[in-house]
Design a protein around this motif. Sequence first.
Motif, PDB file in Angstrom:
ATOM      1  N   SER A  41      34.553  39.273  40.174  1.00 52.72           N
ATOM      2  CA  SER A  41      34.074  39.084  41.635  1.00 52.72           C
ATOM      3  C   SER A  41      34.195  40.602  42.098  1.00 52.72           C
ATOM      4  O   SER A  41      34.873  41.061  41.738  1.00 52.72           O
ATOM      5  CB  SER A  41      34.661  37.917  42.056  1.00 52.72           C
ATOM      6  N   PRO A  42      33.174  40.664  43.154  1.00 48.94           N
ATOM      7  CA  PRO A  42      33.248  41.921  43.962  1.00 48.94           C
ATOM      8  C   PRO A  42      34.714  42.281  44.571  1.00 48.94           C
ATOM      9  O   PRO A  42      35.373  41.275  44.598  1.00 48.94           O
ATOM     10  CB  PRO A  42      32.425  41.724  45.204  1.00 48.94           C
ATOM     11  N   LEU A  43      35.108  43.491  44.468  1.00 49.02           N
ATOM     12  CA  LEU A  43      36.191  43.956  45.243  1.00 49.02           C
ATOM     13  C   LEU A  43      36.493  43.494  46.685  1.00 49.02           C
ATOM     14  O   LEU A  43      35.808  44.284  47.493  1.00 49.02           O
ATOM     15  CB  LEU A  43      36.576  45.318  44.868  1.00 49.02           C
ATOM     16  N   ALA A  58      43.687  41.920  45.754  1.00 50.64           N
ATOM     17  CA  ALA A  58      42.254  42.405  45.479  1.00 50.64           C
ATOM     18  C   ALA A  58      42.125  42.873  43.922  1.00 50.64           C
ATOM     19  O   ALA A  58      41.273  42.392  43.284  1.00 50.64           O
ATOM     20  CB  ALA A  58      41.803  43.389  46.567  1.00 50.64           C
ATOM     21  N   GLN A  61      42.864  39.951  41.768  1.00 51.28           N
ATOM     22  CA  GLN A  61      41.557  39.004  41.606  1.00 51.28           C
ATOM     23  C   GLN A  61      40.607  39.696  40.759  1.00 51.28           C
ATOM     24  O   GLN A  61      39.866  39.074  40.003  1.00 51.28           O
ATOM     25  CB  GLN A  61      41.006  38.609  43.018  1.00 51.28           C
ATOM     26  N   ARG A  62      40.252  40.928  41.118  1.00 49.68           N
ATOM     27  CA  ARG A  62      39.009  41.602  40.727  1.00 49.68           C
ATOM     28  C   ARG A  62      38.851  41.600  39.140  1.00 49.68           C
ATOM     29  O   ARG A  62      38.080  41.169  38.202  1.00 49.68           O
ATOM     30  CB  ARG A  62      38.664  42.960  41.217  1.00 49.68           C
ATOM     31  N   TYR A  63      40.390  41.836  38.507  1.00 43.55           N
ATOM     32  CA  TYR A  63      40.189  41.995  37.088  1.00 43.55           C
ATOM     33  C   TYR A  63      41.305  41.114  36.428  1.00 43.55           C
ATOM     34  O   TYR A  63      41.214  41.037  35.200  1.00 43.55           O
ATOM     35  CB  TYR A  63      41.052  43.670  36.854  1.00 43.55           C
ATOM     36  N   GLU A  97      37.399  39.976  52.729  1.00 44.15           N
ATOM     37  CA  GLU A  97      36.958  39.050  52.302  1.00 44.15           C
ATOM     38  C   GLU A  97      36.117  38.270  53.304  1.00 44.15           C
ATOM     39  O   GLU A  97      36.729  38.122  54.633  1.00 44.15           O
ATOM     40  CB  GLU A  97      37.564  37.906  51.446  1.00 44.15           C
TER      41      GLU A  97
END
Length: 106
Positions: A41-43, A58, A61-63, A97
């Motif tokens: 998802s976007p950073l 962040a 979640q992103r990776y 976010e």
Amino acid sequence: MFCTRCGSKLEPTSRFCSSCGAPIGTGAASYPPPPPPIAGSPLFRPRNNRMIAGVCAAFAQRYGWDVTVVRIITALVCLSGAGALAYLIAWIIIPEEPYTLPYNNI
């Protein structure tokens, strides 16, 4: 399966009555919860599950990494002078976010 509002026959997989449009199931408020954040998802810096600024959360979640491991690695890197500067730059550059709007089930 039959509609409780108009009595017409329904398919087992239907979510609404094809005759009257009434929601099927436990009521109109039985919508599924939003999906959890997925890897890729976007950073964004999340608004929850963050310690200082949400930079580690962040990246986790992103990776799709474990946030505790990311925090430990970040703490070890920040002991050097360049690591702390990189963390501050990431804090400024990565956006927060967006707020989620409340779900209106009327």
